[in-house]
Design an enzyme around this catalytic site. Structure first.
Site, mmCIF file in Angstrom:
data_model
loop_
_atom_site.group_PDB
_atom_site.id
_atom_site.type_symbol
_atom_site.label_atom_id
_atom_site.label_comp_id
_atom_site.label_asym_id
_atom_site.label_seq_id
_atom_site.Cartn_x
_atom_site.Cartn_y
_atom_site.Cartn_z
ATOM 1 N N ASP A 49 1.270 -3.967 5.434
ATOM 2 C CA ASP A 49 2.400 -3.311 5.414
ATOM 3 C C ASP A 49 1.404 -2.042 5.059
ATOM 4 O O ASP A 49 1.269 -1.580 4.380
ATOM 5 C CB ASP A 49 3.136 -3.236 5.297
ATOM 6 C CG ASP A 49 4.120 -2.564 4.479
ATOM 7 O OD1 ASP A 49 5.717 -2.311 5.800
ATOM 8 O OD2 ASP A 49 4.539 -1.447 4.218
ATOM 9 N N TYR A 54 1.744 6.400 3.858
ATOM 10 C CA TYR A 54 1.257 5.755 1.906
ATOM 11 C C TYR A 54 -0.661 6.525 2.550
ATOM 12 O O TYR A 54 -1.411 6.354 0.916
ATOM 13 C CB TYR A 54 0.954 4.569 2.426
ATOM 14 C CG TYR A 54 2.221 4.408 2.150
ATOM 15 C CD1 TYR A 54 3.405 4.864 1.894
ATOM 16 C CD2 TYR A 54 2.234 2.410 2.705
ATOM 17 C CE1 TYR A 54 4.387 3.546 1.965
ATOM 18 C CE2 TYR A 54 3.402 1.946 2.990
ATOM 19 C CZ TYR A 54 4.593 3.124 2.288
ATOM 20 O OH TYR A 54 6.180 1.909 2.183
ATOM 21 N N LYS A 79 4.823 3.659 9.714
ATOM 22 C CA LYS A 79 6.337 3.917 9.919
ATOM 23 C C LYS A 79 5.937 5.690 9.698
ATOM 24 O O LYS A 79 4.910 5.903 9.588
ATOM 25 C CB LYS A 79 7.005 3.651 8.638
ATOM 26 C CG LYS A 79 6.716 2.139 7.991
ATOM 27 C CD LYS A 79 6.988 2.170 6.698
ATOM 28 C CE LYS A 79 7.505 0.785 5.740
ATOM 29 N NZ LYS A 79 6.083 0.916 4.938
ATOM 30 N N HIS A 112 11.189 5.361 8.931
ATOM 31 C CA HIS A 112 11.507 4.924 7.441
ATOM 32 C C HIS A 112 11.942 5.480 6.281
ATOM 33 O O HIS A 112 12.445 5.023 5.606
ATOM 34 C CB HIS A 112 9.608 6.020 6.560
ATOM 35 C CG HIS A 112 9.396 5.463 5.600
ATOM 36 N ND1 HIS A 112 7.396 5.966 5.331
ATOM 37 C CD2 HIS A 112 9.717 4.778 4.828
ATOM 38 C CE1 HIS A 112 7.327 5.332 4.283
ATOM 39 N NE2 HIS A 112 7.865 4.943 3.725
#
Length: 286
Positions: A49, A54, A79, A112
């Site tokens: 994921d 990120y 996302k 998100h």
């Protein structure tokens, strides 16, 4: 459902099978990012994921390439971030994620957050436009499944009233002490699989007297109690770790079962470990 390993699967509402435990890459890749992700693959993780926010998409793409395993063996989720919402922006964000990951499709793609900022007034229209972009990418075969992250029931209702394709997943903060029952129950009613980010909470959860007691009772770690709790609730956990030992421990969840009484005790423990994140409020920092 009798789950026996992290490679066992749930079936999404479109028929796609998804591994029952994922490896979360948020803040998990401090230091040698690629090596940590390669270690996770070597430990048996096949579901990863990530998200544009990120900053780990490029590292994950490289790790998968260097693993020498075929792309089809992996299940990859990404996302779009709050500033990538909207029809055109969502499609552009998706293309950037594909490029960074070095793949020509995603297994799952999520919005998100439902609001780009707390108090944003026109979120209903923005969410529908963003979802339309995901629907088209799905229909074009570029995404095997589409879903949401941090959406509450009223956010999902807005999409269900305006969509051609129903969401398949909703990823929320879920752990002992913060189980968001209203969201979980609503998603189950709508056949939307719930995924748990931060499934072991924070230090406060792992040090909670009940979690510590149960870890001793079942002869496992406090983290394993939290992850097993999610699985028994039908929630897919997304643990993260940079330690190979913890990577292995986080997937050793299938040799014990928490009793019905102890599940109730966990479900009714006092609130603890909340991140302070809420889609409609400014983050509370403690």
């Amino acid at each position: 459902m009798n789950l026996t390993s992290i490679c066992d699967t749930y079936t999404l509402n479109n028929g796609v099978k998804i591994p029952c435990v994922a490896f979360g890459t948020y803040k998990a890749a401090l230091g040698d990012n690629v090596e940590i992700l390669k270690q996770a693959a070597a430990c048996g993780y096949r579901y990863f994921d990530t998200a544009s926010f990120y900053g780990t998409e490029t590292f994950l793409g490289q790790a998968i390439k260097e693993s020498k395993l075929p792309r089809e063996e992996f299940f990859i989720t990404s996302k779009m971030w709050k500033d990538e919402m909207g029809y055109d922006a969502a499609k552009a964000a998706f293309s950037r994620s594909l490029e960074k990951l070095g793949t020509d499709y995603l297994d799952l793609y999520l919005i998100h957050w439902p609001l780009p900022s707390p108090g944003y007034k026109d979120w209903k229209t923005l969410d529908v436009k963003t979802w339309r972009a995901l629907e088209e990418l799905y229909e074009d075969g570029k995404i095997r499944a589409v879903g949401l992250s941090n959406f509450l029931p009223h956010h999902i209702e807005n999409l269900l009233e305006n969509c051609r394709i129903r969401p398949m997943v909703n990823q929320i903060e879920f752990h002992p002490g913060h189980t968001q029952e209203a969201v979980v129950n609503y998603c189950k009613e709508q056949d939307i699989l719930v995924q748990a980010w931060s499934p072991i909470g924070r230090g406060r959860v792992l040090e909670d007297e009940l979690i510590v007691e149960l870890a001793g009772k079942y002869r496992v770690s406090p983290a394993q109690i939290c992850l097993r709790y999610a699985l028994q609730r039908g929630v897919l956990p997304l643990p993260k770790s940079s330690s190979p030992e913890r990577m292995r421990q986080n997937q050793e969840l299938f040799s014990f079962e928490i009793s019905k009484e102890d599940m109730y005790r966990i479900s009714t423990m006092p609130p603890t470990g909340w991140s302070g994140e809420h889609p409609e409020r400014e983050r509370i920092r403690s």
